[in-house]
Design a protein around this motif. Structure first.
Motif, PDB file in Angstrom:
ATOM      1  N   GLU A 268      -1.298  -9.914  10.700  1.00 17.89           N
ATOM      2  CA  GLU A 268      -0.175  -9.370  11.477  1.00 17.89           C
ATOM      3  C   GLU A 268       0.439  -8.158  10.782  1.00 17.89           C
ATOM      4  O   GLU A 268       0.908  -7.235  11.423  1.00 17.89           O
ATOM      5  N   ASP A 269       0.475  -8.182   9.446  1.00 17.15           N
ATOM      6  CA  ASP A 269       1.085  -7.081   8.706  1.00 17.15           C
ATOM      7  C   ASP A 269       0.025  -6.348   7.895  1.00 17.15           C
ATOM      8  O   ASP A 269      -1.140  -6.691   7.961  1.00 17.15           O
ATOM      9  N   SER A 270       0.454  -5.356   7.124  1.00 16.78           N
ATOM     10  CA  SER A 270      -0.498  -4.638   6.288  1.00 16.78           C
ATOM     11  C   SER A 270      -1.027  -5.585   5.205  1.00 16.78           C
ATOM     12  O   SER A 270      -0.371  -6.560   4.848  1.00 16.78           O
TER      13      SER A 270
ATOM     14  N   ILE B 336      -9.514  -3.625   1.644  1.00 16.47           N
ATOM     15  CA  ILE B 336      -8.941  -2.619   0.752  1.00 16.47           C
ATOM     16  C   ILE B 336      -9.183  -1.208   1.272  1.00 16.47           C
ATOM     17  O   ILE B 336      -8.292  -0.361   1.222  1.00 16.47           O
ATOM     18  N   ILE B 337     -10.368  -0.956   1.825  1.00 20.17           N
ATOM     19  CA  ILE B 337     -10.639   0.372   2.380  1.00 20.17           C
ATOM     20  C   ILE B 337      -9.696   0.661   3.538  1.00 20.17           C
ATOM     21  O   ILE B 337      -9.132   1.745   3.653  1.00 20.17           O
ATOM     22  N   ARG B 338      -9.476  -0.321   4.389  1.00 20.74           N
ATOM     23  CA  ARG B 338      -8.592  -0.141   5.537  1.00 20.74           C
ATOM     24  C   ARG B 338      -7.136   0.053   5.069  1.00 20.74           C
ATOM     25  O   ARG B 338      -6.414   0.887   5.611  1.00 20.74           O
ATOM     26  N   ALA B 339      -6.738  -0.714   4.050  1.00 16.84           N
ATOM     27  CA  ALA B 339      -5.365  -0.561   3.538  1.00 16.84           C
ATOM     28  C   ALA B 339      -5.170   0.850   2.990  1.00 16.84           C
ATOM     29  O   ALA B 339      -4.126   1.469   3.200  1.00 16.84           O
ATOM     30  N   GLU B 343      -2.481   3.676   4.452  1.00 18.84           N
ATOM     31  CA  GLU B 343      -1.360   3.939   3.545  1.00 18.84           C
ATOM     32  C   GLU B 343      -1.881   4.897   2.489  1.00 18.84           C
ATOM     33  O   GLU B 343      -2.504   4.497   1.524  1.00 18.84           O
ATOM     34  N   THR B 344      -1.649   6.215   2.728  1.00 22.03           N
ATOM     35  CA  THR B 344      -2.317   7.178   1.853  1.00 22.03           C
ATOM     36  C   THR B 344      -1.693   7.291   0.470  1.00 22.03           C
ATOM     37  O   THR B 344      -2.362   7.694  -0.466  1.00 22.03           O
TER      38      THR B 344
END
Lengths: 448, 448
Positions: A268-270, B336-339, B343-344
């Protein structure tokens, strides 16, 4: 980045209780930038900062904080100021927040919120999650059709501070049914005495309140809209979805699809703000489920034990066989799942053409990988027969992997399910089992 | 979907050469809907349809066709009408098209295009692909600061038909340097004699003409902007990027990331319209490269041949060992890649916290999978010692897989490379080799 440089300054003002300074600080920056800085502080500090501002600025900044941080902060705010904050928030943002808070806490708060806002909240909360109703805002500009341009501008002057986007104004009849749209651009450049009805574009595209948010975003992307009107079953205008929501939905859906492809249930969240326990819950299901095909593969290997005992070199190339089928299969699955995500109305003929293309790709990529594997394994083992087994098996396994990777997501779609529910590890697992059977059958055929 | 129902009607009009009917048909529908219908026709038919409309409508419809279809169509249009069509197109859309056409064809066309448009095209064509300059449009509303509200509205009246978005108007000085923005909403509700300078918001966020398009889209998503101004090195306003481009970029980048995760090189067009040969080129590189670790795995197995000869049951669980490490590893890598994509500006401390979290997840998920594998393999083999080897190896391999899946994309990032360049099959391949070594070492330790 920009924000972090200012964090120490804010810290100093907090330490010195310099409320006027904090207020000025918040007024000077974009709410999005202030929110970025506040992400570094704990909930009580954040509230100390934003409570220095007037209630409108408070809500503006608060809305740019992440939902998990918002939830932490509301827990430390007293009911009085909290109800004021919620009153000031945009309808769609506050419903996102309230739907994630404890029900008890919400029920305590609602009586403190102004009547008009309260019934708006109750209504928005009643729409299913991920529907147009749940993401829309109720603050939009609307006009009746039977007025002049001058009257229209006067009415807008009253509505403007409340409406999110006024590039387009929606025209409704007495029953609030959507009649058409007028562009603000045309309105301000029209003769003031002209009847509004002459400016209306009646061919308006809208979505239903129960449409899925992904469909809403796709419509907006397709028509390049800044906002899209949302209507109920009676074609009554109930809200609008704006371009910034469309971007958020696109990102959310792309992230969900990426997770699903890697066999992770959507979060649901990051990822950064999701608790360890939740992450485990989202990952363990697939991991356990994927053990099943691995034990089936063990059964397959047991079945062929007589062959692998006799020809021990067969074991060496098991990782090669498993990897080549799995890699080629997940390439195909990803390409097809992504194509179906971007293009929702692919026709039956196009799907068949796609499958045919996949099959040709299987033949061609299979041949190339087969030749290379044949060469390397010949060099590796020095035996032509062994290289032939490996080469032929790689060809068949890649062909099978690509066909399966292409067909499985399409099969899901035919069954009316989201093709993105199919994960690459699952496809790989199925390809593993079939791949081992192919490998040993080829070996038995050639060596015996 | 909606459009396809109307296709037969259009076909009849084409057969009967009913040009007036076709024109009416196109006028009645949204350009996006007409374009959807035209996607079903061949290039000559499409041109016959749109050439029935006036040049503005032609360009509107044409812009909603896919780029590959646009390219096919320009090949069948004579230079005269084609140069008219290109003149009418939006600056960003026509540059997208021209940059994909044959250079010779473009050089033939340019002399036929009006001087003003031509120099605009040459300028936009000079910006690098995927930069803010390449995606921006040059049609925006701008005003000098030293005029009144009434004068501003009069100037806008002249600019309006040409500018894409006028919710925000950009204020520039004599050197065209960006001074600030004025919202149209405030402008129309302000006293006509008020100086414009009083309404200007000077704290304006802009991007540079050479900024990457992904950064541009992220800025727009962060600030919820409808459009963002683009400036050159001298802070001169040169264009704007609009919300619809931001959505397109987000989709493009999400698709690229999904492809890379599955070891496919990004495609320029949709998968459906990409040729077989191009698809092969985008897939074969990784597939061949991934053969290398498979042969290394064969080397590892050869190294442990003495052990596997003696304990033949070890071979049965090779697929289990490979799959559990690989699956857990690609889950971590994807998360982790998506995060990092969303979030740069993740900080070093956050990365370390993330890695620590991954390690804990490895311990916990590893333990659970280990217990289950222990149980099933005990039931499977009936031997406690064998189940112990499998259980312990699964624990270590999952822990290693998750650590590698988390660390590799971060390592890429530390080296200044895009973490999304790391593909899941590559992570799986590395985990395979290490996993086999762990498995046989555990076996040797326990059984001997």
């Amino acid at each position: 980045m920009y924000g972090r440089l200012l964090l120490p300054e804010l810290q100093v003002m907090l330490d010195e209780n310099d409320n006027a300074g904090i207020r000025e600080f918040c007024e000077a920056l974009y709410p999005a930038v202030t929110a970025e800085i506040l992400a570094e502080l704990d909930s009580r500090e954040v509230w100390r900062v934003i409570s220095c501002c007037d209630s409108q600025k408070q809500a503006e900044i608060f809305q740019f904080l992440s939902l998990p941080q918002q939830i932490e902060i509301v827990a430390v705010i007293d009911r009085g100021p909290l109800s004021k904050l919620i009153e000031e928030m945009a309808p769609d943002d506050r419903v996102d927040l309230l739907s994630r808070m404890d029900e008890e806490h919400v029920e305590e708060l609602l009586p403190l919120i102004a009547q008009a806002e309260r019934s708006d909240i109750r209504k928005l909360l009643s729409y299913p999650e991920d529907s147009a109703g749940a993401i829309m805002t109720t603050e939009y500009a609307y006009l009746p059709a039977n007025i002049t341009v001058a009257q229209a501008l006067e009415k807008l002057r009253q509505q403007a501070p409340d409406s999110e986007i006024i590039s387009y104004i929606y025209v409704v009849d007495e029953g609030r049914r959507l009649q058409g749209i007028v562009s603000l651009r045309e309105l301000i450049f029209a003769r003031p005495t002209r009847p509004l009805s002459e400016l209306i574009n009646r061919d308006v595209i809208s979505v239903r309140v129960d449409d899925d948010q992904e469909f809403v975003a796709q419509q907006m992307a397709k028509f390049d809209f800044v906002a899209i009107p949302v209507v109920d079953n009676q074609n009554q205008l109930v809200g609008i979805v704006t371009h910034d929501d469309a971007i958020d939905i696109m990102q959310e859906e792309a992230t969900e699809d990426a997770y699903r492809l890697a066999a992770v249930e959507p979060l649901e969240d990051s990822y950064l703000s999701t608790s360890l326990l939740t992450v485990i819950r989202k990952r363990i299901g697939w991991l356990i489920f994927l053990l099943v095909p691995s034990f089936l593969a063990a059964k397959v290997l047991e079945h062929y034990e007589a062959v692998s005992d006799k020809f021990e070199w067969l074991v060496l190339f098991i990782p090669l066989i498993l990897a080549s089928g799995g890699n080629a299969g997940s390439q195909s699955a990803t390409l097809i799942i992504r194509a179906m995500a971007l293009e929702t109305n692919i026709q039956r003929e196009e799907l068949n053409a796609l499958l045919m293309k996949e099959f040709k790709l299987g033949l061609l990529l299979g041949s190339m990988l087969s030749l290379i594997s044949f060469g390397i394994s010949w060099a590796f083992t020095g035996a032509l027969m062994q290289a032939t087994v490996v080469g032929l098996a790689v060809f068949l396994v890649v062909l099978m992997g690509i066909s399966a990777g292409g067909m499985l997501p399409m099969g899901f779609r035919k069954l009316g399910m989201d093709p993105a529910l199919m994960s690459n590890p699952f496809i790989t697992a199925l390809v593993d089992i079939l791949g081992l059977i192919i490998y040993f059958q080829v070996a038995m055929y050639i060596v015996s």
